[in-house]
Design a protein around this motif. Structure first.
Motif, mmCIF file in Angstrom:
data_model
loop_
_atom_site.group_PDB
_atom_site.id
_atom_site.type_symbol
_atom_site.label_atom_id
_atom_site.label_comp_id
_atom_site.label_asym_id
_atom_site.label_seq_id
_atom_site.Cartn_x
_atom_site.Cartn_y
_atom_site.Cartn_z
ATOM 1 N N ASP A 148 9.469 29.948 20.544
ATOM 2 C CA ASP A 148 9.269 31.339 19.390
ATOM 3 C C ASP A 148 7.746 30.832 19.460
ATOM 4 O O ASP A 148 7.392 30.630 18.267
ATOM 5 C CB ASP A 148 9.437 31.199 17.651
ATOM 6 C CG ASP A 148 9.951 31.344 16.412
ATOM 7 O OD1 ASP A 148 9.732 33.100 17.746
ATOM 8 O OD2 ASP A 148 10.085 32.042 15.626
ATOM 9 N N LEU A 149 8.079 32.484 20.020
ATOM 10 C CA LEU A 149 6.216 33.494 20.568
ATOM 11 C C LEU A 149 6.000 34.366 19.573
ATOM 12 O O LEU A 149 5.328 34.926 20.730
ATOM 13 C CB LEU A 149 5.496 32.861 22.210
ATOM 14 C CG LEU A 149 5.488 31.038 22.537
ATOM 15 C CD1 LEU A 149 5.838 31.642 24.210
ATOM 16 C CD2 LEU A 149 5.175 30.370 21.638
ATOM 17 N N GLY A 150 6.619 34.669 18.711
ATOM 18 C CA GLY A 150 6.452 35.256 18.167
ATOM 19 C C GLY A 150 7.565 36.656 18.286
ATOM 20 O O GLY A 150 6.938 37.465 17.979
ATOM 21 N N GLY A 151 8.547 35.803 18.690
ATOM 22 C CA GLY A 151 9.890 36.503 19.084
ATOM 23 C C GLY A 151 10.701 35.132 20.176
ATOM 24 O O GLY A 151 9.277 34.151 20.778
ATOM 25 N N ARG A 152 11.288 35.085 20.706
ATOM 26 C CA ARG A 152 12.497 34.077 21.251
ATOM 27 C C ARG A 152 11.974 34.943 23.046
ATOM 28 O O ARG A 152 12.127 35.301 23.304
ATOM 29 C CB ARG A 152 13.521 34.113 20.906
ATOM 30 C CG ARG A 152 14.689 34.533 19.624
ATOM 31 C CD ARG A 152 13.977 32.603 18.966
ATOM 32 N NE ARG A 152 14.596 31.911 19.764
ATOM 33 C CZ ARG A 152 13.980 30.286 19.523
ATOM 34 N NH1 ARG A 152 14.416 30.412 18.352
ATOM 35 N NH2 ARG A 152 15.810 29.727 19.310
ATOM 36 N N VAL A 153 11.709 33.444 23.850
ATOM 37 C CA VAL A 153 11.331 33.544 24.813
ATOM 38 C C VAL A 153 11.597 32.411 25.476
ATOM 39 O O VAL A 153 12.310 31.503 25.278
ATOM 40 C CB VAL A 153 9.644 33.144 25.069
ATOM 41 C CG1 VAL A 153 8.910 34.773 24.741
ATOM 42 C CG2 VAL A 153 9.182 32.709 24.667
ATOM 43 N N LEU A 154 12.445 32.626 26.740
ATOM 44 C CA LEU A 154 13.060 31.374 27.930
ATOM 45 C C LEU A 154 11.933 30.821 28.528
ATOM 46 O O LEU A 154 11.018 31.388 29.405
ATOM 47 C CB LEU A 154 13.940 31.803 28.061
ATOM 48 C CG LEU A 154 14.564 31.207 29.691
ATOM 49 C CD1 LEU A 154 14.977 30.259 28.577
ATOM 50 C CD2 LEU A 154 15.517 31.797 30.064
ATOM 51 N N MET A 155 10.988 29.910 28.650
ATOM 52 C CA MET A 155 10.467 29.361 29.642
ATOM 53 C C MET A 155 11.021 28.340 30.345
ATOM 54 O O MET A 155 12.361 27.622 30.295
ATOM 55 C CB MET A 155 9.496 27.888 28.589
ATOM 56 C CG MET A 155 8.733 27.342 29.683
ATOM 57 S SD MET A 155 7.567 26.506 28.904
ATOM 58 C CE MET A 155 6.166 27.766 27.665
ATOM 59 N N PHE A 156 11.436 28.436 31.865
ATOM 60 C CA PHE A 156 11.832 27.398 33.066
ATOM 61 C C PHE A 156 10.807 27.663 33.899
ATOM 62 O O PHE A 156 9.850 27.836 34.014
ATOM 63 C CB PHE A 156 13.146 28.927 33.451
ATOM 64 C CG PHE A 156 13.157 29.823 33.133
ATOM 65 C CD1 PHE A 156 12.645 29.848 35.014
ATOM 66 C CD2 PHE A 156 12.302 30.715 33.112
ATOM 67 C CE1 PHE A 156 12.806 31.098 35.895
ATOM 68 C CE2 PHE A 156 11.930 32.273 34.087
ATOM 69 C CZ PHE A 156 12.457 32.483 34.929
ATOM 70 N N THR A 157 11.392 26.336 34.703
ATOM 71 C CA THR A 157 11.029 26.740 36.916
ATOM 72 C C THR A 157 11.462 27.339 37.513
ATOM 73 O O THR A 157 12.734 27.407 37.294
ATOM 74 C CB THR A 157 11.152 24.943 36.307
ATOM 75 O OG1 THR A 157 10.750 24.770 36.037
ATOM 76 C CG2 THR A 157 10.614 25.121 37.788
ATOM 77 N N HIS A 158 10.636 28.444 37.222
ATOM 78 C CA HIS A 158 11.184 28.947 38.976
ATOM 79 C C HIS A 158 11.099 28.370 40.292
ATOM 80 O O HIS A 158 9.419 27.483 40.562
ATOM 81 C CB HIS A 158 9.977 30.602 39.252
ATOM 82 C CG HIS A 158 10.490 31.561 40.266
ATOM 83 N ND1 HIS A 158 11.165 32.435 40.403
ATOM 84 C CD2 HIS A 158 9.773 31.543 40.944
ATOM 85 C CE1 HIS A 158 11.620 32.788 41.309
ATOM 86 N NE2 HIS A 158 10.472 32.784 41.698
ATOM 87 N N TRP A 159 11.607 28.302 41.059
ATOM 88 C CA TRP A 159 11.541 27.499 42.485
ATOM 89 C C TRP A 159 11.755 28.397 43.306
ATOM 90 O O TRP A 159 12.183 28.929 43.690
ATOM 91 C CB TRP A 159 13.672 26.939 42.549
ATOM 92 C CG TRP A 159 13.535 25.411 41.431
ATOM 93 C CD1 TRP A 159 14.112 25.816 40.127
ATOM 94 C CD2 TRP A 159 12.758 24.041 41.503
ATOM 95 N NE1 TRP A 159 14.265 24.655 39.527
ATOM 96 C CE2 TRP A 159 12.899 23.751 40.167
ATOM 97 C CE3 TRP A 159 12.011 23.458 42.218
ATOM 98 C CZ2 TRP A 159 13.062 22.469 39.747
ATOM 99 C CZ3 TRP A 159 10.993 22.824 42.378
ATOM 100 C CH2 TRP A 159 12.037 22.010 40.873
ATOM 101 N N GLU A 160 10.684 28.535 44.398
ATOM 102 C CA GLU A 160 10.276 28.633 45.107
ATOM 103 C C GLU A 160 11.720 28.090 46.683
ATOM 104 O O GLU A 160 12.399 26.675 46.422
ATOM 105 C CB GLU A 160 9.031 28.273 46.333
ATOM 106 C CG GLU A 160 8.302 28.982 45.496
ATOM 107 C CD GLU A 160 6.973 29.126 46.123
ATOM 108 O OE1 GLU A 160 7.023 27.896 47.184
ATOM 109 O OE2 GLU A 160 6.124 29.553 46.146
ATOM 110 N N PRO A 161 12.170 28.996 47.474
ATOM 111 C CA PRO A 161 13.137 28.531 48.771
ATOM 112 C C PRO A 161 12.414 26.841 49.811
ATOM 113 O O PRO A 161 11.617 26.117 49.029
ATOM 114 C CB PRO A 161 13.188 29.394 49.960
ATOM 115 C CG PRO A 161 12.238 30.711 49.083
ATOM 116 C CD PRO A 161 11.608 29.893 47.890
ATOM 117 N N TRP A 162 13.543 26.267 49.623
ATOM 118 C CA TRP A 162 13.332 24.927 50.231
ATOM 119 C C TRP A 162 12.843 25.212 51.465
ATOM 120 O O TRP A 162 12.859 25.949 52.461
ATOM 121 C CB TRP A 162 14.615 24.089 50.858
ATOM 122 C CG TRP A 162 15.404 23.678 49.626
ATOM 123 C CD1 TRP A 162 17.119 24.205 48.938
ATOM 124 C CD2 TRP A 162 15.091 22.667 48.649
ATOM 125 N NE1 TRP A 162 16.948 23.512 48.293
ATOM 126 C CE2 TRP A 162 16.296 22.887 47.548
ATOM 127 C CE3 TRP A 162 13.924 21.272 48.945
ATOM 128 C CZ2 TRP A 162 16.238 21.355 47.365
ATOM 129 C CZ3 TRP A 162 14.586 20.103 47.813
ATOM 130 C CH2 TRP A 162 16.030 20.383 46.964
#
Length: 239
Positions: A131-145
């Motif tokens: 909750d950062l003043g609104g709901r946000v998704l924090m995630f890991t963005h993966w690069e290709p192998w």
């Protein structure tokens, strides 16, 4: 008795030690990179002027004499051992102050790299909703192998992941520090990731023949030496 350590080093052009980052003309490219790994930001203008705006400061600096930053003859900008404190906006302009290209880069801290091995059952970091003043998704963005490090026998390959934040499912996600600016957030996801897995690929004779040649160096280590840090000047986590 002296121990001899043999080191293998590649013979490559200087630019071979850096990863080249490019962006379309007059565009803004937002991306994540790892600190401590050399990169070159491309700008196709021989009289390029580079400006930097940190996320921590409001002032815009003309990049001319910073210790680990060098403007290349073709207009590109070489960053050697970039640090998380150098996260911000890199703007390339021509000699009439017209925009050529911009890079907004989040240099995520390599010293906090979270490493897992897929074949050992180790799990990467899990997504979080904040909750950062609104709901946000924090995630890991993966690069290709990346490519397997061996051919014709069992080897390993790796991929890099970066912390990103997304406001809505259809919104473009942003690297965490570019989204947060100076705001501090306590989360394990505020770190880059490295995942490793086993691989087995056939050898490609053409690819193997076209590899650069090698040079051997030898170093003598005294038996009184408890430890030593060895640096490979052409190594990069991006390869």
């Amino acid at each position: 008795m002296m121990a001899i350590l043999w080191l293998l080093s590649l013979s490559l052009p200087t630019l071979g030690a850096h990863v080249l980052i490019s962006c379309a003309y007059k565009s803004l490219c937002q991306l994540s990179l790892l600190s401590g790994n050399d990169v070159v930001l491309q700008c196709d203008h021989p009289r390029a002027l580079w400006y930097f705006s940190s996320i921590l400061e409001e002032d815009t600096l003309l990049l001319s004499s910073m210790p680990n930053i060098k403007k290349l003859p073709g207009g590109g900008l070489q960053l050697t051992n970039p640090q998380p404190s150098q996260t911000g906006l890199y703007s390339c302009q021509d000699n009439d102050n017209a925009l050529v290209v911009e890079y907004e880069i989040d240099f995520q801290d390599v010293t906090n790299l979270h490493i897992t091995h897929k074949d050992l059952g180790q799990k990467p970091l899990q997504n979080e909703t904040l909750d950062l003043g609104g709901r946000v998704l924090m995630f890991t963005h993966w690069e290709p192998w990346q490519d397997c490090n061996r051919c014709g026998e069992p080897g390993e390959r790796k991929r890099l992941g970066y912390c990103y934040i997304q406001e809505e499912p259809l919104e473009k996600p942003l690297p965490c520090r570019l989204y947060l600016g100076q705001e501090k957030v306590e989360s394990r996801l505020m770190q880059p990731e490295l995942q490793v897995e086993s691989c087995l690929v056939p050898c490609n004779p053409i690819k193997e023949i076209n590899q650069p040649y090698f040079i051997f160096d030898s170093y003598q280590l005294s038996k009184l030496t408890n430890s030593m840090w060895l640096t490979c000047p052409l190594a990069s986590i991006y390869r």
